[in-house]
Scaffold this motif. Structure first.
Motif, PDB file in Angstrom:
ATOM      1  N   PHE A  95       0.831  -1.208   0.000  1.00 27.08           N
ATOM      2  CA  PHE A  95       0.000   0.000   0.000  1.00 27.08           C
ATOM      3  C   PHE A  95       0.862   1.254   0.000  1.00 27.08           C
ATOM      4  CE2 PHE A  95      -2.355   3.441   1.920  1.00 27.08           C
ATOM      5  CZ  PHE A  95      -3.498   3.440   1.139  1.00 27.08           C
ATOM      6  N   VAL A  96       1.832   1.283   0.876  1.00 26.14           N
ATOM      7  CA  VAL A  96       2.687   2.468   0.970  1.00 26.14           C
ATOM      8  C   VAL A  96       3.409   2.732  -0.352  1.00 26.14           C
ATOM      9  CG1 VAL A  96       4.759   3.422   2.071  1.00 26.14           C
ATOM     10  CG2 VAL A  96       2.968   2.330   3.464  1.00 26.14           C
ATOM     11  N   ILE A  97       4.033   1.687  -0.893  1.00 25.67           N
ATOM     12  CA  ILE A  97       4.782   1.876  -2.147  1.00 25.67           C
ATOM     13  C   ILE A  97       3.868   2.351  -3.269  1.00 25.67           C
ATOM     14  CG2 ILE A  97       6.264   0.786  -3.876  1.00 25.67           C
ATOM     15  CD1 ILE A  97       6.815  -1.433  -1.740  1.00 25.67           C
ATOM     16  N   LEU A  98       2.777   1.634  -3.446  1.00 20.19           N
ATOM     17  CA  LEU A  98       1.922   1.950  -4.598  1.00 20.19           C
ATOM     18  C   LEU A  98       1.144   3.249  -4.396  1.00 20.19           C
ATOM     19  CD1 LEU A  98       0.578  -1.530  -5.750  1.00 20.19           C
ATOM     20  CD2 LEU A  98       2.434  -0.157  -6.710  1.00 20.19           C
ATOM     21  N   TYR A  99       0.793   3.545  -3.140  1.00 15.47           N
ATOM     22  CA  TYR A  99       0.064   4.796  -2.888  1.00 15.47           C
ATOM     23  C   TYR A  99       0.936   5.995  -3.215  1.00 15.47           C
ATOM     24  CZ  TYR A  99      -3.148   8.084  -0.753  1.00 15.47           C
ATOM     25  OH  TYR A  99      -4.022   9.109  -0.557  1.00 15.47           O
ATOM     26  N   ILE A 100       2.199   5.925  -2.785  1.00 17.34           N
ATOM     27  CA  ILE A 100       3.127   7.010  -3.104  1.00 17.34           C
ATOM     28  C   ILE A 100       3.299   7.139  -4.616  1.00 17.34           C
ATOM     29  CG2 ILE A 100       5.552   7.741  -2.955  1.00 17.34           C
ATOM     30  CD1 ILE A 100       5.590   6.526  -0.135  1.00 17.34           C
ATOM     31  N   LEU A 101       3.460   6.011  -5.281  1.00 14.36           N
ATOM     32  CA  LEU A 101       3.614   6.049  -6.738  1.00 14.36           C
ATOM     33  C   LEU A 101       2.363   6.609  -7.399  1.00 14.36           C
ATOM     34  CD1 LEU A 101       5.431   2.627  -7.278  1.00 14.36           C
ATOM     35  CD2 LEU A 101       6.374   4.898  -7.781  1.00 14.36           C
ATOM     36  N   LYS A 102       1.206   6.211  -6.868  1.00 16.70           N
ATOM     37  CA  LYS A 102      -0.055   6.669  -7.454  1.00 16.70           C
ATOM     38  C   LYS A 102      -0.199   8.183  -7.330  1.00 16.70           C
ATOM     39  CE  LYS A 102      -5.041   5.721  -7.268  1.00 16.70           C
ATOM     40  NZ  LYS A 102      -6.083   4.770  -6.816  1.00 16.70           N
ATOM     41  N   LYS A 103       0.167   8.695  -6.165  1.00 17.75           N
ATOM     42  CA  LYS A 103      -0.014  10.134  -5.915  1.00 17.75           C
ATOM     43  C   LYS A 103       1.079  10.979  -6.562  1.00 17.75           C
ATOM     44  CE  LYS A 103      -3.811   9.766  -3.789  1.00 17.75           C
ATOM     45  NZ  LYS A 103      -5.016  10.230  -4.483  1.00 17.75           N
ATOM     46  N   THR A 104       2.157  10.359  -6.981  1.00 23.06           N
ATOM     47  CA  THR A 104       3.224  11.128  -7.628  1.00 23.06           C
ATOM     48  C   THR A 104       3.205  10.928  -9.145  1.00 23.06           C
ATOM     49  OG1 THR A 104       4.727   9.303  -7.111  1.00 23.06           O
ATOM     50  CG2 THR A 104       4.717  11.169  -5.596  1.00 23.06           C
ATOM     51  N   VAL A 105       3.779   9.823  -9.590  1.00 28.74           N
ATOM     52  CA  VAL A 105       3.865   9.614 -11.040  1.00 28.74           C
ATOM     53  C   VAL A 105       2.612   8.971 -11.637  1.00 28.74           C
ATOM     54  CG1 VAL A 105       6.374   9.449 -11.035  1.00 28.74           C
ATOM     55  CG2 VAL A 105       5.010   7.383 -10.656  1.00 28.74           C
ATOM     56  N   GLY A 106       1.758   8.435 -10.776  1.00 27.54           N
ATOM     57  CA  GLY A 106       0.586   7.716 -11.286  1.00 27.54           C
ATOM     58  C   GLY A 106       0.956   6.278 -11.619  1.00 27.54           C
ATOM     59  N   ILE A 107      -0.007   5.364 -11.418  1.00 28.05           N
ATOM     60  CA  ILE A 107       0.310   3.959 -11.665  1.00 28.05           C
ATOM     61  C   ILE A 107      -0.508   3.388 -12.823  1.00 28.05           C
ATOM     62  CG2 ILE A 107       1.080   3.451  -9.320  1.00 28.05           C
ATOM     63  CD1 ILE A 107      -1.641   2.275  -8.702  1.00 28.05           C
ATOM     64  N   ARG A 108      -1.423   4.171 -13.322  1.00 26.44           N
ATOM     65  CA  ARG A 108      -2.302   3.631 -14.360  1.00 26.44           C
ATOM     66  C   ARG A 108      -2.074   4.333 -15.684  1.00 26.44           C
ATOM     67  NH1 ARG A 108      -8.004   0.871 -13.811  1.00 26.44           N
ATOM     68  NH2 ARG A 108      -8.497   0.798 -16.026  1.00 26.44           N
ATOM     69  N   VAL A 109      -2.086   3.560 -16.767  1.00 27.94           N
ATOM     70  CA  VAL A 109      -1.882   4.155 -18.083  1.00 27.94           C
ATOM     71  C   VAL A 109      -3.107   4.968 -18.467  1.00 27.94           C
ATOM     72  CG1 VAL A 109      -0.395   2.247 -18.813  1.00 27.94           C
ATOM     73  CG2 VAL A 109      -2.831   2.155 -19.325  1.00 27.94           C
ATOM     74  N   SER A 110      -2.953   5.815 -19.464  1.00 28.71           N
ATOM     75  CA  SER A 110      -4.065   6.634 -19.922  1.00 28.71           C
ATOM     76  C   SER A 110      -5.153   5.767 -20.547  1.00 28.71           C
ATOM     77  CB  SER A 110      -3.568   7.633 -20.969  1.00 28.71           C
ATOM     78  OG  SER A 110      -3.265   6.928 -22.163  1.00 28.71           O
ATOM     79  N   GLU A 111      -6.344   6.294 -20.612  1.00 30.64           N
ATOM     80  CA  GLU A 111      -7.458   5.558 -21.198  1.00 30.64           C
ATOM     81  C   GLU A 111      -7.140   5.166 -22.638  1.00 30.64           C
ATOM     82  OE1 GLU A 111     -11.309   7.235 -20.473  1.00 30.64           O
ATOM     83  OE2 GLU A 111     -12.142   6.222 -22.246  1.00 30.64           O
ATOM     84  N   ARG A 112      -6.547   6.099 -23.358  1.00 25.18           N
ATOM     85  CA  ARG A 112      -6.237   5.807 -24.761  1.00 25.18           C
ATOM     86  C   ARG A 112      -5.232   4.664 -24.866  1.00 25.18           C
ATOM     87  NH1 ARG A 112      -2.831   9.410 -28.723  1.00 25.18           N
ATOM     88  NH2 ARG A 112      -2.756   7.867 -30.420  1.00 25.18           N
ATOM     89  N   GLU A 113      -4.213   4.724 -24.021  1.00 22.90           N
ATOM     90  CA  GLU A 113      -3.212   3.661 -24.050  1.00 22.90           C
ATOM     91  C   GLU A 113      -3.836   2.314 -23.685  1.00 22.90           C
ATOM     92  OE1 GLU A 113       0.400   4.520 -21.985  1.00 22.90           O
ATOM     93  OE2 GLU A 113       1.075   2.439 -22.076  1.00 22.90           O
ATOM     94  N   GLU A 114      -4.718   2.336 -22.686  1.00 19.69           N
ATOM     95  CA  GLU A 114      -5.349   1.078 -22.285  1.00 19.69           C
ATOM     96  C   GLU A 114      -6.186   0.506 -23.425  1.00 19.69           C
ATOM     97  OE1 GLU A 114      -7.352   1.229 -18.551  1.00 19.69           O
ATOM     98  OE2 GLU A 114      -8.332  -0.715 -18.857  1.00 19.69           O
ATOM     99  N   LEU A 115      -6.906   1.383 -24.105  1.00 22.46           N
ATOM    100  CA  LEU A 115      -7.782   0.906 -25.179  1.00 22.46           C
ATOM    101  C   LEU A 115      -6.972   0.413 -26.380  1.00 22.46           C
ATOM    102  CD1 LEU A 115     -10.626   3.569 -25.021  1.00 22.46           C
ATOM    103  CD2 LEU A 115     -10.745   1.154 -24.335  1.00 22.46           C
ATOM    104  N   GLU A 116      -5.909   1.131 -26.699  1.00 21.53           N
ATOM    105  CA  GLU A 116      -5.116   0.739 -27.871  1.00 21.53           C
ATOM    106  C   GLU A 116      -4.081  -0.329 -27.540  1.00 21.53           C
ATOM    107  OE1 GLU A 116      -3.625   4.047 -30.076  1.00 21.53           O
ATOM    108  OE2 GLU A 116      -5.516   5.164 -29.939  1.00 21.53           O
ATOM    109  N   GLY A 117      -3.792  -0.510 -26.281  1.00 24.87           N
ATOM    110  CA  GLY A 117      -2.823  -1.526 -25.891  1.00 24.87           C
ATOM    111  C   GLY A 117      -1.522  -0.930 -25.422  1.00 24.87           C
ATOM    112  N   LEU A 118      -0.919  -1.558 -24.415  1.00 17.79           N
ATOM    113  CA  LEU A 118       0.318  -1.027 -23.857  1.00 17.79           C
ATOM    114  C   LEU A 118       1.516  -1.291 -24.768  1.00 17.79           C
ATOM    115  CD1 LEU A 118      -1.661  -1.264 -21.384  1.00 17.79           C
ATOM    116  CD2 LEU A 118       0.380  -1.570 -19.972  1.00 17.79           C
ATOM    117  N   ASP A 119       1.393  -2.296 -25.626  1.00 20.61           N
ATOM    118  CA  ASP A 119       2.553  -2.679 -26.432  1.00 20.61           C
ATOM    119  C   ASP A 119       3.051  -1.555 -27.322  1.00 20.61           C
ATOM    120  OD1 ASP A 119       2.191  -5.074 -25.236  1.00 20.61           O
ATOM    121  OD2 ASP A 119       1.782  -6.211 -27.052  1.00 20.61           O
TER     122      ASP A 119
END
Lengths: 407, 407, 407
Positions: free
Chosen positions: C366-390
């Motif tokens: 929780f600590v690691i991911l929460y910090i990452l989430k609040k700083t750089v973000g942990i989730r890709v953009s909607e467009r990237e998710e829809l088109e694929g991460l590759d």
């Protein structure tokens, strides 16, 4: 007897793992090339492993290990001739393995050299000439060259060291790949209007699986090269092998991400292979730190070597020259720089080894392929290359019934 | 103790390798069949290995190795019952392995017979009846038949020899495949207007991988059948196994290239398998030359057997009958012709063995499948066959999200 | 010396098998997810195994096995430091393996925890933050948590038992997966209009191969956790492991066929994995019947856990939480219920272990991911998710040249 049994078990397992590397090579090569040439590559790989074993049984083993000889060329006779005592297998043959294990372990190595070439010449070389080349190279050149060091020949006397074959296997394949690629020319479309075009492969998951299988196989390739189950040496060897692979991959990924600004999976994979090839010459002589450094340098080398080979207008679809030749040379020289044997004299011996193998491999490959080129030709027709070798040479597709889903 | 430990390590590794053969079979079978039936084949293979192990634990092991018995049918009781000394596992059970290793190694063999059938009946047999057949065949028929030789039954007393199962495993699967294919009938479109139609598979790379994995697994299948890590016997066995495989592949490729004028990868692959099945009955009794001859003949047999089976209007999508039955018979008889046991009496014993297994396997398979056919039916509906078994029986596709690239 | 050599051979083979599990995980994860994210998953898996080994060399091994320590946190220093006697490796280090084998076997385990997370967060997590998380979790959290039991820490003193890591490996990965999935949120389209939507993967044959490879790897994972080649214990462990896998698969298939009225291959596969994870904590303490029961219950658990996790709106594309966390807890508790250690006190110790690992894993993730989430973000953009991460993260497709056949 107990110890021989244990040693022999280890050597048999390593033999099985080296055999399994042929699936790794096959997956890597088909994964990084186009779908239309897949059957052709698989056929070549299956041809190499089967023919390679039969040739090694017929002549290779006794060319590579001729017993007492002049140091350059010796031959102990055709076929296998197990040493017997009172009609039973002589178990005093070696404390690390039996005669049969010796043959089979070495036989599994023999085919590897040709497999390396197979990847480099993919997608444009005629299958017939490739088979002829394989027969001569695996049957004669590889074992004769191998006898110079592992058979106790002149390079062994010179102090040249190559633990598991950075030079004797990987560079031997790599030099042939280099000459073959040069004589063959590049694939249509690779260098167009003065620019380098990427020609993507068709199945990266299989290429990735190939690298993991090759890494697994390297447990046997290097671990078995101890030639016994000596607990300290075998386990050290596995540690240096794995650390070099890891370092090679990570550094190649890092360097290429800086150089090309993306996280390139195939560079990561080739970095792992580069690290593996690099550590192979001295895997039993290094400590973990040495291994990480050797692997890391190999990983960096890969990125620049792949780019350099492209710039030289040499078309190597799977990166075999960068991985097996360039990192093979690096690993061989590294034995003179790092680890227990490091020293200037050793470095010179390593250089002598690299040079000797360059000589025999370049010359022999050139002669064989040049003759083939001037007689039957070594390159498929333009139409065959464009439509794919699978249909022309083998009359079948790799995925004949594969259907797309409609979404 | 040291020797038992080493022997047992070898036997456990061989057990793991035989287990891994199930991935080889799965890849081979799905690779050579159409995409629409892939999930069905994978389901069957996973069903066989899991159910097979549980059945072998429940009844199979004690049916196959009943101890003292009448030579035809014996049963040592349900479940596993490890021999204890003072509450600890009796390590004097056998000098080559523990009770647990014995069970698991033999258990891995048991499932193989049904797997062979799975390939032959692919693309048209109902999954329910196949599961019922598998349970009876793996749970009862295989171990009872096996007890006749490996359990010390009447064929063992007759001098019948089958080292690792050319007959006990491969023909037992092959006879069942033959009867099942005959009762099932051919796939729609296979024999149309009096002509034989090729029905190409959907993933030749996976089929090729399957064969390499099977070859690897054979290191354990034959190597473990020594039942210890005896260095001379195990390593000889690996050498004969690999040489027969290589010879089988090369000869099958040669013969088929002459007969059909193309370099046929699937024939190459089936030749390798034929060589492996052929050497299995006598892998510990042959020298390298014998092994190469036996494998080479198996390779030639494959080409003609595949063609003959087609002409008999028997539809075997993966060539299981040619590989496992025909080469299984060949390998069994070869023990009377080549190697240390060769002789007329031995040949007659081998014939008696082949005949006895033909009898029990044909009869039992016929009875089981005939009853199933006349009650629930064994063949899917025409619509299901045309649209594929995956959707009907399993409600899913093999590659549900696979998308094509637009170039 | 003979015995050490044999033990060490076994441990090295088990090390190789555990390494090979990474191909199993990779195949399973890409098989069950969509094609457009395949390169991303492969990259993560390759990153984990390479970086994991290097980190374990740098700090992990000495965090996990600090020698004498306070039971919660200890550190024996950076890098590897092989114990020497007169300049040679101290072979008295342990009777079951050398120092090098010890490091490598444990190092192969270390990476597994992060691999479990990789599957759960697939198709939507940014690669950068995932790499940061992996480095911290594999480099620090896994070995510190591991030291509590396997390093001789406070849970070891409490009598907590975890033979091969139902908790120390699988739950440690599983808890992190749970927290990560919760923080990340579900994939677009998974829960639409209050209904759960299946998002099918793209390559079920590879997913199936992954499970077979994982099962094979478990021979080493559990078999090597004996920490010697003790013939009775290692072979018993393989038997319980295989029977639990088989029972888990069969029961999961049965229960899901009753619940959902079809023969679901992926449930069969997850049942096998559930059985394997379930038996892991007590594989050396159970008899075959115990193993079958533990596996069977794990198989039933899987079906309901997968459904429950869906209902909780937790989106776990590969079923990692059900398999590794839920069955990991089940297996850990089962040590107090079945087998040689069963008893109320043991059950309480097992509960204490489960609770302690829940605490450290949930908190740290929780600590690691929460910090990452609040700083750089942990989730890709909607467009990237829809088109694929590759395409976005790696600039390449998984099957760039795959072409459909026209039929």
């Amino acid at each position: 007897m107990e110890l021989l049994t244990t040693n022999n078990v280890w050597m048999m397992i390593c033999t099985a793992l080296v055999f399994f590397m042929h699936l790794g090579f096959a997956f890597l090569e088909i994964g990084l090339t186009r779908q239309k040439n897949t059957i052709n590559i698989l056929f070549k790989n299956i041809f190499i492993i089967t023919t390679g074993l039969l040739l090694y049984c017929l002549v290779g083993f006794n060319l590579m290990y001729p017993g007492e000889f002049n140091g350059i060329l010796g031959f102990a006779g055709f076929g296998l001739d197990a040493p017997l005592v009172d009609g039973a297998l002589d178990l005093a043959y070696n404390e690390g393995y039996t005669y049969w294990t010796d043959f089979l372990f070495q036989g599994m190595f023999a085919a590897t050299a040709a497999t390396i070439v197979s990847g480099a010449v993919a997608e444009r070389m005629k299958i017939g000439p490739f088979m002829v080349f394989t027969i001569i190279y695996v049957g004669l050149i590889y074992p004769i060259a191998g006898s110079w060091k592992w058979g106790g020949g002149f390079l062994d006397n010179l102090g040249f060291y190559d633990f598991a074959g950075s030079t004797l296997v990987h560079s031997v394949g790599g030099w042939a790949a280099l000459v073959a690629v040069w004589l063959l020319g590049s694939r249509i479309g690779k260098f167009k209007d003065g620019r380098i075009q990427a020609i993507p492969g068709h199945n990266i998951p299989l290429a990735t699986a190939g690298v993991i299988i090759l890494w697994l196989g390297w447990f046997g390739f290097n671990g078995g090269s101890v030639l016994s189950a000596d607990p300290g040496l075998t386990s050290l060897t596995l540690v240096t092998t794995c650390l070099a692979a890891a370092a090679g991959g990570v550094v190649a990924a890092l360097v290429s991400s800086v150089k090309y600004k993306n996280l390139d999976l195939t560079m990561f994979l080739n970095g792992i292979l580069g690290g593996l090839v690099g550590i192979t010459a001295g895997a039993d002589q290094m400590n973990p730190t040495d291994a990480i450094i050797i692997g890391a340098i190999a990983g960096a080398i890969i990125v620049f070597a792949v780019s350099l080979i492209d710039k030289l207008r040499l078309d190597d679809p799977v990166g075999a020259i960068a991985v097996h030749l360039v990192c093979g040379i690096w690993g061989t020289l590294a034995v003179g720089i790092f680890g227990a044997l490091a020293g200037f004299d050793q470095f010179l011996s390593q250089l002598a080894g690299v040079g000797s193998y360059a000589l025999i491999c370049i010359l022999s490959t050139f002669v064989i392929l040049y003759i083939l080129k001037k007689t039957v030709g070594i390159r498929v027709s333009e139409r065959e290359e464009l439509e794919g070798l699978d249909g022309f040479e083998h009359g079948m597709d790799a995925y004949p019934d594969f259907r797309m889903n409609e979404h």
